[in-house]
Design an enzyme around this catalytic site. Structure first.
Site, mmCIF file in Angstrom:
data_model
loop_
_atom_site.group_PDB
_atom_site.id
_atom_site.type_symbol
_atom_site.label_atom_id
_atom_site.label_comp_id
_atom_site.label_asym_id
_atom_site.label_seq_id
_atom_site.Cartn_x
_atom_site.Cartn_y
_atom_site.Cartn_z
ATOM 1 N N ARG A 37 55.832 32.028 47.415
ATOM 2 C CA ARG A 37 57.161 32.641 47.599
ATOM 3 C C ARG A 37 57.481 32.830 49.078
ATOM 4 N NH1 ARG A 37 55.735 37.618 43.957
ATOM 5 N NH2 ARG A 37 53.904 37.231 45.264
ATOM 6 N N ASN A 90 45.861 28.210 42.051
ATOM 7 C CA ASN A 90 45.288 29.370 42.750
ATOM 8 C C ASN A 90 46.205 30.594 42.722
ATOM 9 O OD1 ASN A 90 43.735 30.743 45.123
ATOM 10 N ND2 ASN A 90 45.823 30.470 45.898
ATOM 11 N N TYR A 156 44.282 42.743 34.159
ATOM 12 C CA TYR A 156 43.904 41.676 35.103
ATOM 13 C C TYR A 156 42.755 40.860 34.509
ATOM 14 C CZ TYR A 156 42.151 39.144 39.146
ATOM 15 O OH TYR A 156 41.725 38.129 39.982
ATOM 16 N N LYS A 160 42.458 36.781 33.472
ATOM 17 C CA LYS A 160 41.439 35.846 33.956
ATOM 18 C C LYS A 160 40.567 35.327 32.806
ATOM 19 C CE LYS A 160 42.647 35.477 38.249
ATOM 20 N NZ LYS A 160 43.031 34.193 38.863
ATOM 21 N N GLY A 187 33.624 36.443 42.945
ATOM 22 C CA GLY A 187 33.560 37.908 42.909
ATOM 23 C C GLY A 187 34.426 38.440 44.037
ATOM 24 N N THR A 191 40.681 39.236 51.041
ATOM 25 C CA THR A 191 41.952 38.545 51.322
ATOM 26 C C THR A 191 43.035 39.630 51.219
ATOM 27 O OG1 THR A 191 42.263 38.133 48.964
ATOM 28 C CG2 THR A 191 41.139 36.400 50.197
#
Ligand code: NDP
Ligand code: 8X3
Length: 261
Positions: A37, A90, A156, A160, A187, A191
């Site tokens: 975005r 990703n 979450y 996953k 793990g 970031t």
């Protein structure tokens, strides 16, 4: 396998693991199709990659939650960019870390729409071309959260786990083609992930990586690159990658001795 000249499509390339993958594949001589975005970040990255590695880069602002926008983006792509050799799914995020009876519906929707529906939508558009060309590698970025559920990780972790199931489903459905399907499941990676999870609370985000040496985005990009560059008959189905201080979603050794950080 050499990635020179290959078209590598990375979703969520404006930050973290996606951005590190873009640099890694650019260095290997690939052509990069990058979406996210935050278009200004993509443009900056594109300039860097073109200057440093001399590779071709195509960037576009796309929100993977917008199925119509994704279809329009894909339809207007020049033919050379449509022939995607490597898809790196990703783009993803977590929002909140709450007990399931206290979570925000808007956080749940954002995670499900991005991590699950976004990945599906992109894959649905890209895979037919791979099947037709009888060539391609799909690398989904899952998580240890796709193997284990941790307290307050509920939705979450569910997204996953869905990525994990979708990856397995892709592999089953593509077994009669030369297309490889892989998942790289990290793990703790430092970031913008925790900053996004905690809606911009820098202090809380920093605490996640306190007194540990977490993985870097580059560490994960190294694994993704390794997976992508095996010979065509080698399909690495799944890689779980932890920092050395982590043994599971909820066992992280935080007692980092002074001087070793
Ligand atoms: P970052 O927050 O640094 O990067 C996330 C990327 O996803 C950004 O480029 C962001 O771009 C993009 N993104 C998010 N939402 C959308 C959207 N709706 N449309 C398009 N792009 C979007 O986090 P990471 O690099 O850590 O995360 C990358 C992947 O790795 C995620 O799938 C995450 O779940 C997974 N992961 C991360 C771990 C970690 O500890 N960091 C561990 C395990 C897995 P923009 O905001 O510009 O749209
Ligand atoms: C990101 C890693 O442990 O926060 O997927 O779920 S974790």
């Amino acid at each position: 396998m050499d990635v020179k000249g290959m078209v590598v499509f990375i979703t969520g390339a404006s930050s973290g693991i996606g951005q590190a993958c873009a640099r890694k594949f650019a260095k290997g001589g690939a052509q990069l199709l990058l979406i996210a975005r935050r278009i200004e970040r993509l443009k900056k990255l594109s300039n860097e990659l073109e200057t440093v590695y001399g590779c071709k880069v195509y960037v576009q602002q796309v929100d993977v939650r917008d199925s119509i926008g994704i279809a329009q983006f894909f339809a207007q792509l020049p033919e050379e960019w449509k022939a995607i050799d490597i898809l790196i799914n990703n783009a993803g995020l977590s929002r909140g870390l709450d007990k399931i009876y206290e979570g925000q519906l808007s956080d749940w929707e954002e995670m499900i729409d991005t991590n699950v529906k976004g990945l599906l939508c992109i894959s649905r558009l890209v895979i037919p071309g791979m099947v037709q060309r009888r060539k391609g590698t799909i690398i989904n970025i899952g998580s240890i959260a796709g193997h284990e559920v941790y307290p307050r990780g509920n939705v979450y972790c569910a997204t996953k786990h869905a990525v994990n199931a979708i990856t397995k489903g892709m592999r089953l459905d593509l077994v009669d083609t030369p297309i490889r399907v892989c998942t790289v499941d990290p793990g703790l990676v430092e970031t913008e992930f925790s900053y996004v999870r905690f809606h911009g609370d820098v202090h809380r985000a920093k605490k996640v990586y306190e007194n540990i040496v977490p993985l870097t985005a580059d560490d994960v990009a190294d694994v993704v690159y390794f997976v992508a560059t095996r010979p065509p008959h080698v399909q690495i189905a799944e890689v779980i990658v932890f920092p050395t201080c982590q043994a599971s979603s909820w066992l992280v050794h935080r007692d980092l001795p002074k001087g070793t950080e």
